[in-house]
Design a protein around this motif. Structure first.
Motif, PDB file in Angstrom:
ATOM      1  N   ALA A  10      61.483  81.587  42.796  1.00  0.00           N
ATOM      2  CA  ALA A  10      60.381  82.219  42.085  1.00  0.00           C
ATOM      3  C   ALA A  10      60.878  82.875  40.805  1.00  0.00           C
ATOM      4  CB  ALA A  10      59.721  83.268  42.979  1.00  0.00           C
ATOM      5  N   PRO A  11      60.157  82.717  39.700  1.00  0.00           N
ATOM      6  CA  PRO A  11      60.530  83.423  38.476  1.00  0.00           C
ATOM      7  C   PRO A  11      60.300  84.917  38.647  1.00  0.00           C
ATOM      8  CG  PRO A  11      58.422  82.325  38.214  1.00  0.00           C
ATOM      9  CD  PRO A  11      58.961  81.891  39.535  1.00  0.00           C
ATOM     10  N   GLY A  12      60.975  85.724  37.837  1.00  0.00           N
ATOM     11  CA  GLY A  12      60.874  87.167  37.978  1.00  0.00           C
ATOM     12  C   GLY A  12      59.607  87.763  37.410  1.00  0.00           C
ATOM     13  N   SER A  13      58.892  87.020  36.570  1.00  0.00           N
ATOM     14  CA  SER A  13      57.671  87.533  35.942  1.00  0.00           C
ATOM     15  C   SER A  13      56.898  86.354  35.370  1.00  0.00           C
ATOM     16  CB  SER A  13      58.010  88.521  34.827  1.00  0.00           C
ATOM     17  OG  SER A  13      58.686  87.856  33.774  1.00  0.00           O
ATOM     18  N   CYS A  14      55.692  86.631  34.901  1.00  0.00           N
ATOM     19  CA  CYS A  14      54.900  85.583  34.259  1.00  0.00           C
ATOM     20  C   CYS A  14      55.580  85.124  32.972  1.00  0.00           C
ATOM     21  CB  CYS A  14      53.496  86.119  33.965  1.00  0.00           C
ATOM     22  SG  CYS A  14      52.299  84.829  33.546  1.00  0.00           S
ATOM     23  N   VAL A  18      56.741  81.306  31.928  1.00  0.00           N
ATOM     24  CA  VAL A  18      56.464  80.606  30.672  1.00  0.00           C
ATOM     25  C   VAL A  18      57.747  80.034  30.090  1.00  0.00           C
ATOM     26  CG1 VAL A  18      55.695  80.898  28.280  1.00  0.00           C
ATOM     27  CG2 VAL A  18      54.396  81.952  30.140  1.00  0.00           C
ATOM     28  N   SER A  19      58.819  80.822  30.115  1.00  0.00           N
ATOM     29  CA  SER A  19      60.103  80.342  29.591  1.00  0.00           C
ATOM     30  C   SER A  19      60.575  79.105  30.338  1.00  0.00           C
ATOM     31  CB  SER A  19      61.153  81.449  29.677  1.00  0.00           C
ATOM     32  OG  SER A  19      60.798  82.554  28.857  1.00  0.00           O
ATOM     33  N   ARG A  20      60.409  79.107  31.667  1.00  0.00           N
ATOM     34  CA  ARG A  20      60.835  77.945  32.455  1.00  0.00           C
ATOM     35  C   ARG A  20      59.975  76.728  32.135  1.00  0.00           C
ATOM     36  NH1 ARG A  20      62.280  79.749  38.646  1.00  0.00           N
ATOM     37  NH2 ARG A  20      63.556  81.585  38.175  1.00  0.00           N
ATOM     38  N   VAL A  21      58.676  76.955  31.968  1.00  0.00           N
ATOM     39  CA  VAL A  21      57.790  75.846  31.618  1.00  0.00           C
ATOM     40  C   VAL A  21      58.201  75.243  30.277  1.00  0.00           C
ATOM     41  CG1 VAL A  21      55.422  75.301  30.924  1.00  0.00           C
ATOM     42  CG2 VAL A  21      55.825  76.616  33.007  1.00  0.00           C
ATOM     43  N   LEU A  22      58.483  76.103  29.293  1.00  0.00           N
ATOM     44  CA  LEU A  22      58.883  75.626  27.971  1.00  0.00           C
ATOM     45  C   LEU A  22      60.213  74.870  28.026  1.00  0.00           C
ATOM     46  CD1 LEU A  22      57.882  78.706  25.811  1.00  0.00           C
ATOM     47  CD2 LEU A  22      56.887  76.411  25.685  1.00  0.00           C
ATOM     48  N   ALA A  23      61.058  75.231  28.988  1.00  0.00           N
ATOM     49  CA  ALA A  23      62.350  74.563  29.144  1.00  0.00           C
ATOM     50  C   ALA A  23      62.242  73.270  29.943  1.00  0.00           C
ATOM     51  CB  ALA A  23      63.339  75.505  29.822  1.00  0.00           C
ATOM     52  N   ALA A  25      61.230  72.976  33.156  1.00  0.00           N
ATOM     53  CA  ALA A  25      61.601  73.124  34.564  1.00  0.00           C
ATOM     54  C   ALA A  25      60.511  72.648  35.514  1.00  0.00           C
ATOM     55  CB  ALA A  25      61.943  74.585  34.866  1.00  0.00           C
ATOM     56  N   PHE A  26      59.298  72.474  35.014  1.00  0.00           N
ATOM     57  CA  PHE A  26      58.192  72.081  35.887  1.00  0.00           C
ATOM     58  C   PHE A  26      57.618  70.731  35.486  1.00  0.00           C
ATOM     59  CE2 PHE A  26      58.515  76.606  36.422  1.00  0.00           C
ATOM     60  CZ  PHE A  26      58.303  76.793  37.781  1.00  0.00           C
ATOM     61  N   ARG A 102      46.583  81.739  26.244  1.00  0.00           N
ATOM     62  CA  ARG A 102      47.927  81.516  26.787  1.00  0.00           C
ATOM     63  C   ARG A 102      47.877  81.259  28.287  1.00  0.00           C
ATOM     64  NH1 ARG A 102      49.019  86.276  23.740  1.00  0.00           N
ATOM     65  NH2 ARG A 102      49.638  87.481  25.591  1.00  0.00           N
ATOM     66  N   ILE A 103      47.065  82.051  29.009  1.00  0.00           N
ATOM     67  CA  ILE A 103      46.985  81.898  30.468  1.00  0.00           C
ATOM     68  C   ILE A 103      46.319  80.576  30.836  1.00  0.00           C
ATOM     69  CG2 ILE A 103      45.977  82.840  32.577  1.00  0.00           C
ATOM     70  CD1 ILE A 103      48.374  84.418  31.515  1.00  0.00           C
ATOM     71  N   ALA A 104      45.229  80.219  30.157  1.00  0.00           N
ATOM     72  CA  ALA A 104      44.555  78.946  30.453  1.00  0.00           C
ATOM     73  C   ALA A 104      45.477  77.771  30.177  1.00  0.00           C
ATOM     74  CB  ALA A 104      43.265  78.828  29.638  1.00  0.00           C
ATOM     75  N   ALA A 105      46.273  77.857  29.116  1.00  0.00           N
ATOM     76  CA  ALA A 105      47.212  76.777  28.799  1.00  0.00           C
ATOM     77  C   ALA A 105      48.307  76.679  29.853  1.00  0.00           C
ATOM     78  CB  ALA A 105      47.819  77.010  27.417  1.00  0.00           C
ATOM     79  N   LEU A 106      48.861  77.825  30.264  1.00  0.00           N
ATOM     80  CA  LEU A 106      49.886  77.828  31.311  1.00  0.00           C
ATOM     81  C   LEU A 106      49.331  77.261  32.612  1.00  0.00           C
ATOM     82  CD1 LEU A 106      52.730  78.671  32.269  1.00  0.00           C
ATOM     83  CD2 LEU A 106      51.776  80.946  32.742  1.00  0.00           C
ATOM     84  N   ASP A 107      48.104  77.639  32.929  1.00  0.00           N
ATOM     85  CA  ASP A 107      47.466  77.147  34.150  1.00  0.00           C
ATOM     86  C   ASP A 107      47.281  75.632  34.096  1.00  0.00           C
ATOM     87  OD1 ASP A 107      46.330  77.737  36.706  1.00  0.00           O
ATOM     88  OD2 ASP A 107      44.316  77.634  35.854  1.00  0.00           O
ATOM     89  N   ALA A 108      46.873  75.130  32.940  1.00  0.00           N
ATOM     90  CA  ALA A 108      46.658  73.682  32.805  1.00  0.00           C
ATOM     91  C   ALA A 108      47.969  72.911  32.927  1.00  0.00           C
ATOM     92  CB  ALA A 108      45.983  73.382  31.463  1.00  0.00           C
ATOM     93  N   VAL A 109      49.035  73.437  32.305  1.00  0.00           N
ATOM     94  CA  VAL A 109      50.336  72.766  32.389  1.00  0.00           C
ATOM     95  C   VAL A 109      50.816  72.699  33.836  1.00  0.00           C
ATOM     96  CG1 VAL A 109      52.774  72.959  31.789  1.00  0.00           C
ATOM     97  CG2 VAL A 109      51.038  73.344  30.036  1.00  0.00           C
ATOM     98  N   LEU A 110      50.707  73.830  34.548  1.00  0.00           N
ATOM     99  CA  LEU A 110      51.180  73.870  35.931  1.00  0.00           C
ATOM    100  C   LEU A 110      50.266  73.082  36.866  1.00  0.00           C
ATOM    101  CD1 LEU A 110      52.417  77.556  36.045  1.00  0.00           C
ATOM    102  CD2 LEU A 110      53.821  75.485  36.210  1.00  0.00           C
ATOM    103  N   MET A 111      48.972  73.038  36.570  1.00  0.00           N
ATOM    104  CA  MET A 111      48.063  72.226  37.367  1.00  0.00           C
ATOM    105  C   MET A 111      48.397  70.741  37.191  1.00  0.00           C
ATOM    106  SD  MET A 111      45.351  72.796  39.394  1.00  0.00           S
ATOM    107  CE  MET A 111      44.415  74.173  38.758  1.00  0.00           C
ATOM    108  N   HIS A 112      48.799  70.388  35.986  1.00  0.00           N
ATOM    109  CA  HIS A 112      49.208  69.002  35.711  1.00  0.00           C
ATOM    110  C   HIS A 112      50.518  68.676  36.437  1.00  0.00           C
ATOM    111  CE1 HIS A 112      49.950  65.295  33.563  1.00  0.00           C
ATOM    112  NE2 HIS A 112      51.040  65.780  32.992  1.00  0.00           N
ATOM    113  N   ALA A 113      51.464  69.614  36.421  1.00  0.00           N
ATOM    114  CA  ALA A 113      52.774  69.375  37.023  1.00  0.00           C
ATOM    115  C   ALA A 113      52.757  69.512  38.534  1.00  0.00           C
ATOM    116  CB  ALA A 113      53.798  70.346  36.428  1.00  0.00           C
TER     117      ALA A 113
END
Length: 277
Positions: A10-14, A18-23, A25-26, A102-113
């Protein structure tokens, strides 16, 4: 072939998420993922038999087959926000000046992954067809079932939904209702507008995913992590985001991706992560 749940640490924070998603990792690099559709959903409701009502407004972004969402206070989001997201890559939107984008975009990326299902660690539960109040009550019982508490304990409820309060009352649980809108509950109880003070005297927290969008989530997460307080999230906002934070303060999540239970009288599905069920 049996699917196995995702077991990434688990990441330490939201922000770390985001940093892991940009890298990458998902899954796919967010720079390669573009929003094809952006829309807002606005709803007013007063369930039959209830004395009060409420309004919802949600920004949703679509990436490929996935839709990510973030609720906002009605009228808070500029009308131009959705238009500006269309055709934009997810990495750019993860740095957008508006938090709901930002939250909707993060949610969409993770929903896709990591679409909701056993491979992502979810237990899918059916919601029966019915009227708005019937569906609200069914969802409330599923959500509150993630709280492992005996009667007499006190729950801080952040984001007041009367059906959730009713389900807690049925179990003999006390609660402290908190919502930025203030007002009163269906039973005339005052609703606090600041969750900070009652945090220390409650045995568990039941919070809306809207806290991601308004910036109050991190206070709840860090308190839960520091004090070992159970934190259960009911998430239309960030339904794919919050499950990734289980183990970093979040105990369990009841995830409700778009289309939400209040949009349709037919059967639906919610997805639960963590908890004892």
């Amino acid at each position: 072939m049996t699917a196995h749940p995702v077991t990434r640490p688990a990441p330490g924070s939201c922000e770390e998420l985001v940093s892991r998603v940009l890298a990458g990792a998902f899954g796919p690099d967010p720079r390669t993922l573009r929003v094809s559709t952006a829309f807002t959903t606005r709803q007013s409701v007063r369930h039959t038999g209830r004395t009060g009502g409420y309004r919802n407004e949600v920004l949703s972004l679509r990436i490929a087959e996935a839709v990510g969402s973030c609720a906002v206070e009605p009228g808070e989001l500029p009308d131009s926000a959705a238009d500006a997201c269309v055709g934009t890559d997810a990495a750019t939107l993860l740095a957008h000046p508006l938090r709901p984008v930002r939250i909707a975009a993060l949610d969409a990326v993770l929903m896709h992954a990591l679409p909701h299902g056993p491979a992502s660690g979810a237990r899918s539960l059916p919601l029966p067809a019915g009227g708005s109040l019937e569906k609200s009550r069914a969802r409330a019982h599923a959500v509150t079932g993630l709280l492992d508490l005996p009667p007499g304990r006190t729950v801080l409820v952040v984001g007041v939904v009367n059906s959730l309060l009713a389900a807690l009352r049925e179990r003999g649980l006390r609660y402290v209702p908190c919502d930025l809108k203030g007002g009163t509950t269906e039973w005339g109880e005052p609703v606090r507008t600041d969750a900070a003070e009652p945090l220390s005297r409650c045995d568990a927290v039941l919070a809306s995913g809207m806290t991601l969008g308004n910036g109050s989530f991190e206070q709840l997460r860090t308190h839960a992590l520091r004090h070992g307080t159970p934190l259960v999230m009911f998430a239309q906002t960030g339904s794919a985001v919050l499950p990734r934070l289980i183990g970093s303060g979040v105990t369990a999540v009841s995830a409700e991706p778009y289309p939400f239970f209040w949009l349709d009288g037919g059967p639906g599905t919610i997805h639960q992560y963590g908890g004892t069920r």
